[in-house]
Design a protein around this motif. Structure first.
Motif, PDB file in Angstrom:
ATOM      1  N   CYS A   1       0.870  -1.186   0.000  1.00  0.00           N
ATOM      2  CA  CYS A   1       0.000   0.000   0.000  1.00  0.00           C
ATOM      3  C   CYS A   1       0.902   1.229   0.000  1.00  0.00           C
ATOM      4  O   CYS A   1       1.541   1.539   1.012  1.00  0.00           O
ATOM      5  N   PRO A   2       0.974   1.940  -1.113  1.00  0.00           N
ATOM      6  CA  PRO A   2       1.914   3.068  -1.173  1.00  0.00           C
ATOM      7  C   PRO A   2       1.575   4.200  -0.210  1.00  0.00           C
ATOM      8  O   PRO A   2       2.479   4.836   0.339  1.00  0.00           O
ATOM      9  N   GLU A   3       0.301   4.458   0.007  1.00  0.00           N
ATOM     10  CA  GLU A   3      -0.043   5.600   0.873  1.00  0.00           C
ATOM     11  C   GLU A   3       0.337   5.309   2.328  1.00  0.00           C
ATOM     12  O   GLU A   3       0.905   6.157   3.015  1.00  0.00           O
ATOM     13  N   VAL A   4       0.049   4.112   2.789  1.00  0.00           N
ATOM     14  CA  VAL A   4       0.442   3.745   4.157  1.00  0.00           C
ATOM     15  C   VAL A   4       1.957   3.550   4.210  1.00  0.00           C
ATOM     16  O   VAL A   4       2.625   3.978   5.158  1.00  0.00           O
ATOM     17  N   GLY A   5       2.511   2.946   3.147  1.00  0.00           N
ATOM     18  CA  GLY A   5       3.960   2.697   3.103  1.00  0.00           C
ATOM     19  C   GLY A   5       4.774   3.975   3.223  1.00  0.00           C
ATOM     20  O   GLY A   5       5.832   3.995   3.869  1.00  0.00           O
ATOM     21  N   CYS A   6       4.289   5.069   2.650  1.00  0.00           N
ATOM     22  CA  CYS A   6       5.079   6.312   2.717  1.00  0.00           C
ATOM     23  C   CYS A   6       4.794   7.086   4.001  1.00  0.00           C
ATOM     24  O   CYS A   6       5.229   8.233   4.152  1.00  0.00           O
ATOM     25  N   GLY A   7       4.058   6.462   4.916  1.00  0.00           N
ATOM     26  CA  GLY A   7       3.937   7.039   6.267  1.00  0.00           C
ATOM     27  C   GLY A   7       2.641   7.781   6.546  1.00  0.00           C
ATOM     28  O   GLY A   7       2.511   8.409   7.592  1.00  0.00           O
ATOM     29  N   LEU A   8       1.686   7.733   5.630  1.00  0.00           N
ATOM     30  CA  LEU A   8       0.417   8.427   5.891  1.00  0.00           C
ATOM     31  C   LEU A   8      -0.445   7.587   6.841  1.00  0.00           C
ATOM     32  O   LEU A   8      -0.371   6.359   6.831  1.00  0.00           O
ATOM     33  N   PRO A   9      -1.261   8.244   7.654  1.00  0.00           N
ATOM     34  CA  PRO A   9      -2.037   7.503   8.660  1.00  0.00           C
ATOM     35  C   PRO A   9      -3.301   6.877   8.070  1.00  0.00           C
ATOM     36  O   PRO A   9      -3.684   7.153   6.938  1.00  0.00           O
TER      37      PRO A   9
ATOM     38  N   ILE B   1       5.402   4.192 -11.362  1.00  0.00           N
ATOM     39  CA  ILE B   1       6.806   3.911 -11.006  1.00  0.00           C
ATOM     40  C   ILE B   1       7.063   2.406 -11.043  1.00  0.00           C
ATOM     41  O   ILE B   1       8.096   1.939 -11.535  1.00  0.00           O
ATOM     42  N   PHE B   2       6.094   1.630 -10.578  1.00  0.00           N
ATOM     43  CA  PHE B   2       6.234   0.170 -10.591  1.00  0.00           C
ATOM     44  C   PHE B   2       6.370  -0.340 -12.028  1.00  0.00           C
ATOM     45  O   PHE B   2       7.264  -1.131 -12.349  1.00  0.00           O
ATOM     46  N   MET B   3       5.482   0.128 -12.911  1.00  0.00           N
ATOM     47  CA  MET B   3       5.502  -0.381 -14.291  1.00  0.00           C
ATOM     48  C   MET B   3       6.746   0.074 -15.048  1.00  0.00           C
ATOM     49  O   MET B   3       7.243  -0.637 -15.908  1.00  0.00           O
ATOM     50  N   ASP B   4       7.230   1.276 -14.722  1.00  0.00           N
ATOM     51  CA  ASP B   4       8.496   1.717 -15.360  1.00  0.00           C
ATOM     52  C   ASP B   4       9.648   0.826 -14.906  1.00  0.00           C
ATOM     53  O   ASP B   4      10.567   0.548 -15.664  1.00  0.00           O
ATOM     54  N   HIS B   5       9.587   0.377 -13.662  1.00  0.00           N
ATOM     55  CA  HIS B   5      10.685  -0.433 -13.122  1.00  0.00           C
ATOM     56  C   HIS B   5      10.598  -1.890 -13.587  1.00  0.00           C
ATOM     57  O   HIS B   5      11.615  -2.544 -13.791  1.00  0.00           O
ATOM     58  N   PHE B   6       9.375  -2.395 -13.724  1.00  0.00           N
ATOM     59  CA  PHE B   6       9.163  -3.801 -14.138  1.00  0.00           C
ATOM     60  C   PHE B   6       8.303  -3.841 -15.406  1.00  0.00           C
ATOM     61  O   PHE B   6       7.152  -4.319 -15.365  1.00  0.00           O
ATOM     62  N   PRO B   7       8.828  -3.371 -16.533  1.00  0.00           N
ATOM     63  CA  PRO B   7       7.958  -3.212 -17.713  1.00  0.00           C
ATOM     64  C   PRO B   7       7.391  -4.517 -18.264  1.00  0.00           C
ATOM     65  O   PRO B   7       6.356  -4.505 -18.923  1.00  0.00           O
TER      66      PRO B   7
ATOM     67  N   ASP C   1       5.896  14.234  -3.986  1.00  0.00           N
ATOM     68  CA  ASP C   1       7.327  13.954  -3.761  1.00  0.00           C
ATOM     69  C   ASP C   1       7.522  12.886  -2.689  1.00  0.00           C
ATOM     70  O   ASP C   1       8.366  11.999  -2.823  1.00  0.00           O
ATOM     71  N   ARG C   2       6.707  12.978  -1.655  1.00  0.00           N
ATOM     72  CA  ARG C   2       6.796  11.999  -0.559  1.00  0.00           C
ATOM     73  C   ARG C   2       6.537  10.585  -1.091  1.00  0.00           C
ATOM     74  O   ARG C   2       7.274   9.645  -0.815  1.00  0.00           O
ATOM     75  N   LEU C   3       5.482  10.444  -1.894  1.00  0.00           N
ATOM     76  CA  LEU C   3       5.128   9.111  -2.376  1.00  0.00           C
ATOM     77  C   LEU C   3       6.142   8.613  -3.424  1.00  0.00           C
ATOM     78  O   LEU C   3       6.533   7.444  -3.422  1.00  0.00           O
TER      79      LEU C   3
ATOM     80  N   ALA D   1       8.284   5.251  -3.256  1.00  0.00           N
ATOM     81  CA  ALA D   1       8.011   4.230  -4.284  1.00  0.00           C
ATOM     82  C   ALA D   1       9.308   3.815  -4.993  1.00  0.00           C
ATOM     83  O   ALA D   1       9.512   2.635  -5.290  1.00  0.00           O
ATOM     84  N   LYS D   2      10.194   4.785  -5.237  1.00  0.00           N
ATOM     85  CA  LYS D   2      11.439   4.458  -5.950  1.00  0.00           C
ATOM     86  C   LYS D   2      12.313   3.504  -5.145  1.00  0.00           C
ATOM     87  O   LYS D   2      13.001   2.666  -5.706  1.00  0.00           O
ATOM     88  N   LYS D   3      12.270   3.644  -3.831  1.00  0.00           N
ATOM     89  CA  LYS D   3      13.030   2.710  -2.989  1.00  0.00           C
ATOM     90  C   LYS D   3      12.312   1.363  -2.919  1.00  0.00           C
ATOM     91  O   LYS D   3      12.926   0.306  -2.974  1.00  0.00           O
ATOM     92  N   ARG D   4      10.998   1.414  -2.806  1.00  0.00           N
ATOM     93  CA  ARG D   4      10.220   0.170  -2.616  1.00  0.00           C
ATOM     94  C   ARG D   4      10.334  -0.759  -3.826  1.00  0.00           C
ATOM     95  O   ARG D   4      10.421  -1.972  -3.668  1.00  0.00           O
TER      96      ARG D   4
END
Ligand code: SF4
Length: 316
Positions: free
Chosen positions: A44-52, A135-141, A80-82, A86-89
């Motif tokens: 879950c990107p929104e929770v993963g990046c620290g949102l409540p 970002i996911f699809m760019d990384h794993f096309p 920017d936060r997300l 995402a780039k690290k994840r």
């Protein structure tokens, strides 16, 4: 069956309470049916990046090709936060050996396609891709990606699931010692499956395999993998399946009685006319393969590309 296929997934689809309103979007086909054959890796990107949880709802705004992720009421820009997270994840996810990803549709973070993007007048166009999904699809096309909406369309569901099982088989080849012989063997077993998606790709792949000796093993494997996954992405059609069914019938020219030939021809015709699903002629051919122990067809993945219990070829 061993749970060895790993799929990334938006966890709200698994019933996890991670949505902005503290709720979920449980999808029972994903959990109860497909879940018997795969292992899910929730992201879950929104929770993963620290949102409540709960949190303020967000939407995409601006240019549909590179929109901003903005909270609807207080207008905070979360892009920017997300993106940073995402780039690290996605780099961490390389270790998971995923065979695909199921995204939550319409989400400004996870939606794969046709996500609403609002212009300065507050008018939406359905042209966006969620920030994490992009970002996911760019990384794993090459990875199969779909959303829960695709999985409720019989043809798109079949295509997605066929690709994840095919990718798993390819990964098993990668785990064995690399050799030109292994590629030839894989290609031979997948001939009819590839043809049912793209005769053009099959031709190109055939040329690649034929000149396998001219390439380094690394190049050969890389090029083959790209072509294989690209070919399966193209939808198998009735016309292409009819060609394959007729082709397979040719292998029993000597054995089938004229009655049996007539019956099979009628089934292929009924499938062509969309009166019956693909599974019907396939079942009869599978029966003849066993009965006459047809060695070439016995190894063709086209006849059994995924578990029968998923009922993927049962639609007309
Ligand atoms: S960000 Fe994605 S995974 Fe998380 S709740 Fe929203 S749609 Fe689901």
């Amino acid at each position: 069956m061993e749970k060895s296929i790993k799929l990334g997934i938006s966890p709200c689809l698994l019933g996890m309470n991670v949505r902005y309103d503290g709720g979920h979007k449980l999808d029972r086909f994903i959990t109860n049916t497909l879940g018997q054959y795969v292992e899910y890796v929730p992201v879950c990107p929104e929770v993963g990046c620290g949102l409540p949880i709960p949190r303020e709802a967000m939407r995409l705004e601006g240019d549909p090709d590179s929109p901003r992720l903005v909270t609807i009421r207080t207008k905070q820009d979360m892009t920017d936060r997300l993106v940073q997270w995402a780039k690290k994840r996605v780099v961490e996810l390389e270790k998971e050996d995923l065979c695909g990803f199921i995204f939550k549709s319409n989400s400004p973070s996870s939606g794969l396609e046709r996500v609403k993007v609002y212009n300065e007048k507050g008018m939406p166009v359905k042209k966006g891709v969620g920030v994490f999904a992009r970002i996911f699809m760019d990384h794993f096309p090459l990875l199969p990606a779909g959303d829960e909406g695709h999985l409720h369309n019989p043809e798109l569901r079949e295509n997605f699931i066929e690709r994840i099982f095919s990718l798993k088989r390819w990964r098993e080849v990668l785990e064995t010692k690399q050799s030109r012989g292994n590629i030839v063997d894989f290609h031979t077993r997948h001939k009819l499956l590839i043809l049912s998606h793209s005769p053009k790709h099959y031709q190109i792949m055939g040329r690649l395999v034929a000149k396998a000796g001219d390439l380094s093993l690394k190049e050969l494997y890389q090029q083959y993998q790209t072509l294989f996954m690209e070919s399966l992405r193209l939808q198998a059609t009735h016309k292409k399946n009819v060609n394959i069914l007729q082709h397979m019938m040719g292998y029993f020219r000597e054995q089938l009685s004229s009655d049996e030939k007539q019956e099979l021809l009628e089934l292929i015709d009924h499938y062509r006319e969309s009166y019956i699903p693909l599974i019907v002629p396939i079942t009869l051919i599978n029966h003849y393969v066993r009965k006459y122990d047809q060695p070439y067809l016995k190894q063709q993945l086209y006849l059994n590309p995924h578990p029968l219990e998923l009922q993927l070829r049962n639609h007309v």
